[in-house]
Design an enzyme around this catalytic site. Sequence first.
Site, PDB file in Angstrom:
ATOM      1  N   CYS A 109      -2.513  12.661  13.176  1.00 36.71           N
ATOM      2  CA  CYS A 109      -3.021  11.296  13.180  1.00 36.71           C
ATOM      3  C   CYS A 109      -3.083  10.813  14.615  1.00 36.71           C
ATOM      4  O   CYS A 109      -2.747  11.549  15.528  1.00 36.71           O
ATOM      5  CB  CYS A 109      -2.163  10.385  12.317  1.00 36.71           C
ATOM      6  SG  CYS A 109      -0.578  10.054  13.036  1.00 36.71           S
TER       7      CYS A 109
ATOM      8  N   ARG B  20      -7.471  -0.763   6.463  1.00 35.34           N
ATOM      9  CA  ARG B  20      -6.785   0.237   5.647  1.00 35.34           C
ATOM     10  C   ARG B  20      -5.457  -0.286   5.087  1.00 35.34           C
ATOM     11  O   ARG B  20      -4.931   0.278   4.124  1.00 35.34           O
ATOM     12  CB  ARG B  20      -6.545   1.513   6.449  1.00 35.34           C
ATOM     13  CG  ARG B  20      -7.820   2.311   6.679  1.00 35.34           C
ATOM     14  CD  ARG B  20      -7.507   3.681   7.234  1.00 35.34           C
ATOM     15  NE  ARG B  20      -6.204   4.109   6.792  1.00 35.34           N
ATOM     16  CZ  ARG B  20      -5.158   4.268   7.592  1.00 35.34           C
ATOM     17  NH1 ARG B  20      -5.252   4.086   8.867  1.00 35.34           N
ATOM     18  NH2 ARG B  20      -4.006   4.646   7.094  1.00 35.34           N
TER      19      ARG B  20
ATOM     20  N   ASP C  77       6.482   1.125  11.581  1.00 38.40           N
ATOM     21  CA  ASP C  77       5.224   0.463  11.228  1.00 38.40           C
ATOM     22  C   ASP C  77       5.171  -1.002  11.682  1.00 38.40           C
ATOM     23  O   ASP C  77       4.147  -1.659  11.507  1.00 38.40           O
ATOM     24  CB  ASP C  77       4.974   0.546   9.710  1.00 38.40           C
ATOM     25  CG  ASP C  77       4.561   1.956   9.290  1.00 38.40           C
ATOM     26  OD1 ASP C  77       4.367   2.811  10.169  1.00 38.40           O
ATOM     27  OD2 ASP C  77       4.440   2.194   8.073  1.00 38.40           O
TER      28      ASP C  77
ATOM     29  N   LYS D 137       0.839  -1.207   0.000  1.00 37.13           N
ATOM     30  CA  LYS D 137       0.000   0.000   0.000  1.00 37.13           C
ATOM     31  C   LYS D 137       0.873   1.255   0.000  1.00 37.13           C
ATOM     32  O   LYS D 137       0.649   2.190  -0.786  1.00 37.13           O
ATOM     33  CB  LYS D 137      -0.890   0.015   1.253  1.00 37.13           C
ATOM     34  CG  LYS D 137      -1.568   1.347   1.516  1.00 37.13           C
ATOM     35  CD  LYS D 137      -2.316   1.362   2.834  1.00 37.13           C
ATOM     36  CE  LYS D 137      -1.480   1.709   4.023  1.00 37.13           C
ATOM     37  NZ  LYS D 137      -1.475   3.105   4.443  1.00 37.13           N
ATOM     38  N   ASN D 138       1.881   1.300   0.878  1.00 34.42           N
ATOM     39  CA  ASN D 138       2.678   2.521   1.008  1.00 34.42           C
ATOM     40  C   ASN D 138       3.522   2.810  -0.223  1.00 34.42           C
ATOM     41  O   ASN D 138       3.973   3.935  -0.420  1.00 34.42           O
ATOM     42  CB  ASN D 138       3.563   2.466   2.258  1.00 34.42           C
ATOM     43  CG  ASN D 138       2.759   2.729   3.519  1.00 34.42           C
ATOM     44  OD1 ASN D 138       1.561   2.997   3.456  1.00 34.42           O
ATOM     45  ND2 ASN D 138       3.418   2.651   4.663  1.00 34.42           N
TER      46      ASN D 138
ATOM     47  N   ARG E  30       1.632  15.503  12.304  1.00 31.30           N
ATOM     48  CA  ARG E  30       2.280  15.002  11.080  1.00 31.30           C
ATOM     49  C   ARG E  30       2.492  16.190  10.146  1.00 31.30           C
ATOM     50  O   ARG E  30       1.742  16.385   9.197  1.00 31.30           O
ATOM     51  CB  ARG E  30       1.414  13.938  10.402  1.00 31.30           C
ATOM     52  CG  ARG E  30       1.029  12.737  11.254  1.00 31.30           C
ATOM     53  CD  ARG E  30       2.150  11.736  11.392  1.00 31.30           C
ATOM     54  NE  ARG E  30       2.547  11.138  10.145  1.00 31.30           N
ATOM     55  CZ  ARG E  30       2.022  10.011   9.640  1.00 31.30           C
ATOM     56  NH1 ARG E  30       1.084   9.401  10.276  1.00 31.30           N
ATOM     57  NH2 ARG E  30       2.479   9.518   8.507  1.00 31.30           N
TER      58      ARG E  30
HETATM   59  C1  UD1 Z   1       5.409   7.067   5.649  1.00 27.11           C
HETATM   60  C2  UD1 Z   1       4.486   5.869   5.716  1.00 27.11           C
HETATM   61  C3  UD1 Z   1       4.137   5.552   7.165  1.00 27.11           C
HETATM   62  C4  UD1 Z   1       5.405   5.418   7.990  1.00 27.11           C
HETATM   63  C5  UD1 Z   1       6.293   6.626   7.821  1.00 27.11           C
HETATM   64  C6  UD1 Z   1       7.642   6.485   8.526  1.00 27.11           C
HETATM   65  C7  UD1 Z   1       3.183   6.054   3.670  1.00 27.11           C
HETATM   66  C8  UD1 Z   1       1.864   6.281   3.038  1.00 27.11           C
HETATM   67  N1  UD1 Z   1       3.261   6.165   4.994  1.00 27.11           N
HETATM   68  O1  UD1 Z   1       4.661   8.182   6.154  1.00 27.11           O
HETATM   69  O2  UD1 Z   1       3.380   4.337   7.190  1.00 27.11           O
HETATM   70  O3  UD1 Z   1       5.045   5.273   9.351  1.00 27.11           O
HETATM   71  O4  UD1 Z   1       6.566   6.837   6.425  1.00 27.11           O
HETATM   72  O5  UD1 Z   1       8.337   5.408   8.029  1.00 27.11           O
HETATM   73  O6  UD1 Z   1       4.162   5.728   3.015  1.00 27.11           O
HETATM   74  N2  UD1 Z   1       8.131  15.085   9.150  1.00 27.11           N
HETATM   75  C9  UD1 Z   1       8.354  16.428   9.345  1.00 27.11           C
HETATM   76  N3  UD1 Z   1       8.059  17.288   8.327  1.00 27.11           N
HETATM   77  C10 UD1 Z   1       7.534  16.864   7.139  1.00 27.11           C
HETATM   78  C11 UD1 Z   1       7.308  15.487   6.964  1.00 27.11           C
HETATM   79  C12 UD1 Z   1       7.613  14.613   7.979  1.00 27.11           C
HETATM   80  O7  UD1 Z   1       8.823  16.843  10.402  1.00 27.11           O
HETATM   81  O8  UD1 Z   1       7.282  17.696   6.257  1.00 27.11           O
HETATM   82  C13 UD1 Z   1       8.429  14.140  10.229  1.00 27.11           C
HETATM   83  C14 UD1 Z   1       7.222  13.337  10.691  1.00 27.11           C
HETATM   84  O9  UD1 Z   1       6.470  14.034  11.648  1.00 27.11           O
HETATM   85  C15 UD1 Z   1       7.866  12.098  11.251  1.00 27.11           C
HETATM   86  C16 UD1 Z   1       9.073  11.894  10.329  1.00 27.11           C
HETATM   87  O10 UD1 Z   1       9.315  13.153   9.719  1.00 27.11           O
HETATM   88  O11 UD1 Z   1       8.356  12.331  12.555  1.00 27.11           O
HETATM   89  C17 UD1 Z   1       8.860  10.838   9.275  1.00 27.11           C
HETATM   90  O12 UD1 Z   1       7.661  11.121   8.542  1.00 27.11           O
HETATM   91  P1  UD1 Z   1       7.513  10.734   7.011  1.00 27.11           P
HETATM   92  O13 UD1 Z   1       8.704   9.915   6.602  1.00 27.11           O
HETATM   93  O14 UD1 Z   1       7.219  11.938   6.212  1.00 27.11           O
HETATM   94  O15 UD1 Z   1       6.240   9.793   7.026  1.00 27.11           O
HETATM   95  P2  UD1 Z   1       5.168   9.668   5.886  1.00 27.11           P
HETATM   96  O16 UD1 Z   1       5.819   9.742   4.556  1.00 27.11           O
HETATM   97  O17 UD1 Z   1       4.023  10.566   6.179  1.00 27.11           O
END
Ligand code: UD1
Length: 464
Positions: A122, A414, A322, A22-23, A127
Amino acid sequence: MDAFRIKGPCKLDGELEVPGAKNAALPLMAAALLTEEEVVLQDVPAYADVGNLIRLLRSLGAKVTHDDVDNPLGGTVRIQSDHAADPTAPYEIVKTMRASISVLGPLLAARGRASVSLPGGCAFGARPVDLHLHGLRSLDAKIELDGGQIEATAPADGLKGRIIFMGGPNGPTVGGTQNVLCAAVLAKGRTIIESAACEPEVSDLVRLLRAMGAKITGEGSPRLVVDGVERLHGCTHRVMPDRIIAGTDAIAAAITCGRVELSNYPQDSLLGVEDVLQRIGVRFEFLDDAKDLLRRTVRITADRRQEAVEVTTQPWPGFPTDLQAQLLAVLTLADGNSVVTEKIYSERFNHTAELERMGAVFHRIGPAVVVRGVPRLNGAPVMASDLRGSACLVLAGLAAYGETVVSRVYHLDRGYHRLEDRYRRLGADIERFNADASDPDDPAAAIEIPAKPKKSAGKKTTPT
Ligand code: UD1
């Protein structure tokens, strides 16, 4: 609302296929917006999030179909975008799924403009998307926030290739790297994304973009180099297998002291997980010739109580956040005290309170949890509150003595397609039922009776 009734303990034994991820699939589907030619994605399971993204892509003017959805590996999604359509991603759809933000980069690059609702937090914390916006601004996009909507515009002569540092206080961002990558492939000149996320789902996106004609090197490393091209074309791509489902299955084998044979097992992306599971006593026996590390066949066995371990969640190739909840489930029954530190989402421990209802013992110290192994868990009514936490409760229910009822399994749905069928095939006594609030004798229904809304109940539960 659906719930699971599980009668344990059981010992899983049998064979499963690992479906597409999915991811990986969600950003790949969004990337299809980069061309007006048809992009075909194979092994896309029919999860609610996939359905939500299909709705979003259609609202953005794309023609989308999803066929062969009963295939255990996932169905085939065909996407054909229309660059002239309105690039507005409305809040009604974005709020259902955080991954909707993945359309921002592709829309901006392909249509010169994007209007995407800000996703909320979330169940396990804030996030932010600041790094996504920082990366896109670095490519010369103009970005404004207006009434909860991200309004992004590219310069009239297109986005510009730049050197971008994408690391934040919490390390690299998977979704942010993917968004900026999708924008950079059509930018003018060279973009270097430094401190890029190295996750396998980023590499899968690179493989798709390359098949569409993009010029990218460095996937799997923290530096991605992109040479912008004028246009991209359609292609067919098979989505990588789901490393989180494979890891969940491996932990299911461990917690039930069972034997699970997995095909389409993405060993390449799970070496950090295998290391931890081997340290607690799980055995991995590969049954193929190792020609393709992304799709292997493995027999996973555990025939005794597991050992305690110390684990910290980390960006790939470390142990993934995860799988933290699922690992905690098996450690509740380990021999000794384990320490699990959550480095990605420090608040991601909703599942511990539910596991305590089954007899688990935890001591929380900030972003770490000490797990005291107990000789047995006992079945209890428990409530899922996020996707991976739900999987953890199901695994605990498989090992617990007596009946466990896991309510609110829509969270689980999901990211796992009919998990109850998957584990029933391996011998588990697990069934899905409708926990109708009108049946007062139903243990899940008792949980589902809505409480009076509290004033502070503003916390969003937008899923992962
Ligand atoms: C993806 C995965 C999710 C997984 C996560 C971490 C998908 C759809 N989801 O989520 O299942 O748990 O990677 O492996 O692929 N952050 C910031 N600023 C930003 C973006 C992120 O500070 O603009 C922080 C987040 O709060 C978090 C960390 O960076 O602490 C990692 O987040 P991120 O890698 O972006 O997760 P997702 O891509 O949303």
